[in-house]
Scaffold this active site. Structure first.
Site, PDB file in Angstrom:
ATOM      1  N   TYR A  40      -2.056  13.276  -0.022  1.00  8.93           N
ATOM      2  CA  TYR A  40      -2.470  11.876  -0.066  1.00  8.93           C
ATOM      3  C   TYR A  40      -1.703  11.103   0.996  1.00  8.93           C
ATOM      4  O   TYR A  40      -0.482  11.233   1.084  1.00  8.93           O
ATOM      5  CB  TYR A  40      -2.192  11.289  -1.448  1.00  8.93           C
ATOM      6  N   ASP A  68       4.277  12.974   6.692  1.00 11.28           N
ATOM      7  CA  ASP A  68       4.175  11.843   5.784  1.00 11.28           C
ATOM      8  C   ASP A  68       5.304  11.981   4.759  1.00 11.28           C
ATOM      9  O   ASP A  68       5.184  12.721   3.785  1.00 11.28           O
ATOM     10  CB  ASP A  68       2.802  11.833   5.107  1.00 11.28           C
ATOM     11  N   LYS A  80       7.926   3.723  -0.195  1.00  5.22           N
ATOM     12  CA  LYS A  80       8.657   3.937  -1.448  1.00  5.22           C
ATOM     13  C   LYS A  80      10.158   3.667  -1.333  1.00  5.22           C
ATOM     14  O   LYS A  80      10.542   2.503  -1.278  1.00  5.22           O
ATOM     15  CB  LYS A  80       8.303   5.307  -2.008  1.00  5.22           C
TER      16      LYS A  80
HETATM   17  C1  LIG Z   1       2.434   6.763  -2.054  1.00  4.66           C
HETATM   18  C2  LIG Z   1       2.062   7.524  -0.869  1.00  4.66           C
HETATM   19  C3  LIG Z   1       1.346   6.936   0.195  1.00  4.66           C
HETATM   20  C4  LIG Z   1       0.781   5.563   0.122  1.00  4.66           C
HETATM   21  O1  LIG Z   1       1.752   4.570  -0.019  1.00  4.66           O
HETATM   22  P1  LIG Z   1       1.335   3.149  -0.626  1.00  4.66           P
HETATM   23  O2  LIG Z   1       2.580   2.336  -0.509  1.00  4.66           O
HETATM   24  O3  LIG Z   1       0.899   3.395  -2.032  1.00  4.66           O
HETATM   25  O4  LIG Z   1       0.236   2.610   0.212  1.00  4.66           O
HETATM   26  C5  LIG Z   1       1.158   7.682   1.336  1.00  4.66           C
HETATM   27  N1  LIG Z   1       1.613   8.940   1.434  1.00  4.66           N
HETATM   28  C6  LIG Z   1       2.291   9.536   0.440  1.00  4.66           C
HETATM   29  C7  LIG Z   1       2.801  10.925   0.617  1.00  4.66           C
HETATM   30  C8  LIG Z   1       2.513   8.861  -0.750  1.00  4.66           C
HETATM   31  O5  LIG Z   1       3.139   9.485  -1.752  1.00  4.66           O
END
Ligand SMILES: *Cc1c(COP(=O)(O)O)cnc(C)c1O
Length: 425
Positions: free
Chosen positions: A144, A239, A267
């Protein structure tokens, strides 16, 4: 436990908010029942609108690695707020956190702040496309990268086919530029690169996958991606929205010793406020406006409240790097003891754990990609989730989410958690 107030708050919320929530996974759709509305949180605990207390294994989906309402973070926010909350001009705080990130993550020379992980990934891909002059990207099924169009793509029938959109509103035109490979499968990536030689700008990957449960990279996977990216002249984008500042100071890249070309954060970097960022070597980052032609902007990017929260959080992690070893021990012991408890109850399971990320899969395993993650028994997971909730243990309300541990967990939360698993039937 009684959930009367939560239930009535949820019924009310549904009138004015689609589905009653501002982000879908909060709605308990995949586990059933009404979501619990929280009132406050402190350390390892959440307190809901009815006054029930839970040991929290979400920690705001990652940011609260030092526990909720962590005093230095709250103090920093208060102090900054008194001086004004946003100016639309540069502030010194932005350089301070940028310098700190550069010192914590070895390959980062420059960083651009945004407001969410979604924005970070979306912008990193634009930069990769602008830098390489190529348009396609490779992502992995089950990873994701936020909800922007290019990433909402599901697997087609074969690994080498074009992706199809996994949400109405994502155009075929966008979908055709996103190629889908299988996580932990270098061969699928390699053949995709060969079939699209000269057209791929970037490979984007969660170096430890955390959005299909927690799935570690198999030995050689990240190294293989690094080699393939270099060979095909493609940028490797990690990511690390979930893993950055969580698995080590330098994130998963430091933990596994693999250097990407660009990295996305979110995060933890915001200390619980809305922050994302993307970063990398000067050579690539300098292509970003205003120093270069690739446009990217944000009215509230680098917001002083958010920067002060992130700075307080990262400073503490930088000063006390032992926290990562402690969290890893916590994770390992928790995984072992949960496994023992589930074995006592003859519940077939597989636990994946990397540092302070962990997931319990109700299948025989091993769980190493999206297909094997989907093999879990979802009905059984629902029962487990609600059982744990009734015992005051708050797990992610989906079998496809990683748990996030925080440094405030202790013997008492540990025993309460393991006891709750022991009474699952
Ligand atoms: C949470 C997450 C996102 C998206 O971040 P948001 O602040 O919710 O837009 C993207 N990549 C990874 C791996 C994530 O866990």
């Amino acid at each position: 436990m009684r959930y009367e107030r939560s239930s009535s708050l949820f019924i009310n919320a549904q009138n004015s908010i689609p589905g009653g929530v501002n982000s879908p996974v909060r709605a308990f759709k995949s586990v059933g029942g009404h979501p619990i509305f929280m009132r406050s949180a402190k350390g390892a605990y959440l307190i809901d609108a009815d006054g029930n207390t839970y040991v929290d294994y979400i920690n705001s989906w990652g940011p609260q690695i030092l526990g909720h309402a962590h005093a230095p973070v709250i103090e920093a926010i208060k102090k900054t707020a008194e001086k004004g909350t946003s100016f639309g001009t540069p502030t010194e705080l932005e350089t301070q956190i940028a310098e700190l990130v550069c010192s914590m993550v070895p390959y980062v020379d420059q960083i651009r702040m945004v407001n969410s992980g979604t924005e970070a990934c979306m912008s990193a891909i634009r930069l990769a496309r602008g830098y390489t002059g190529k348009e396609k990207i490779i992502k992995f099924a089950g990873c994701y990268h936020g909800h922007s169009d290019s990433f909402l793509i599901q697997a087609g029938s074969g690994a080498v086919t074009f992706g199809t959109p996994s949400s109405p509103g994502v155009t075929q035109g966008t979908a055709k530029d996103t190629l889908l490979a299988r996580y932990n499968d270098l061969a699928s990536t390699s053949s995709m690169l060969e079939a699209n030689e000269g057209e791929v700008a970037a490979i984007i990957v969660e170096p430890v996958a955390g959005n299909m449960g927690c799935i570690p990279p198999q030995p050689g996977f990240l190294k293989g991606l690094r080699t393939l990216a270099t060979k095909h002249n493609v940028l490797l984008v990690f990511d690390e929205v979930m893993t950055g500042f969580r698995l080590s100071e330098g994130g998963a890249s430091t933990l596994y010793g693999i250097t990407p070309d660009l990295v996305c954060f979110g995060k933890v970097i915001g200390g619980g406020l809305p922050v994302g960022a993307f970063a990398g070597p000067r050579e690539i980052m300098s292509h970003l406006a205003p120093s270069g032609p690739v446009y990217q902007a944000g009215t509230l990017s680098g917001n002083p409240l958010a920067m002060s929260a992130g700075l307080a959080m990262l400073s503490e992690l930088h000063e006390k790097p032992k926290i990562y070893d402690q969290l890893a021990v916590l994770g390992r012991v928790l995984a072992q003891d949960i496994s023992t408890a589930l074995n006592e109850r003859s519940v077939v399971h597989q636990i994946n754990q990397v540092g302070s990320m962990l997931s319990v899969h109700l299948c025989e395993g091993p769980v190493k990609d999206f297909d094997s993650a989907k093999a879990g028994d979802n009905e059984r997971f629902k029962a487990l989730f609600h059982h744990m909730l009734s015992q005051g243990i708050y797990l992610p309300p989906s079998a496809y989410e990683s748990w996030f541990l925080c440094a405030c967990l202790d013997d008492s939360t540990h025993n309460r958690t393991v006891e709750a698993f022991r009474s699952f039937r």
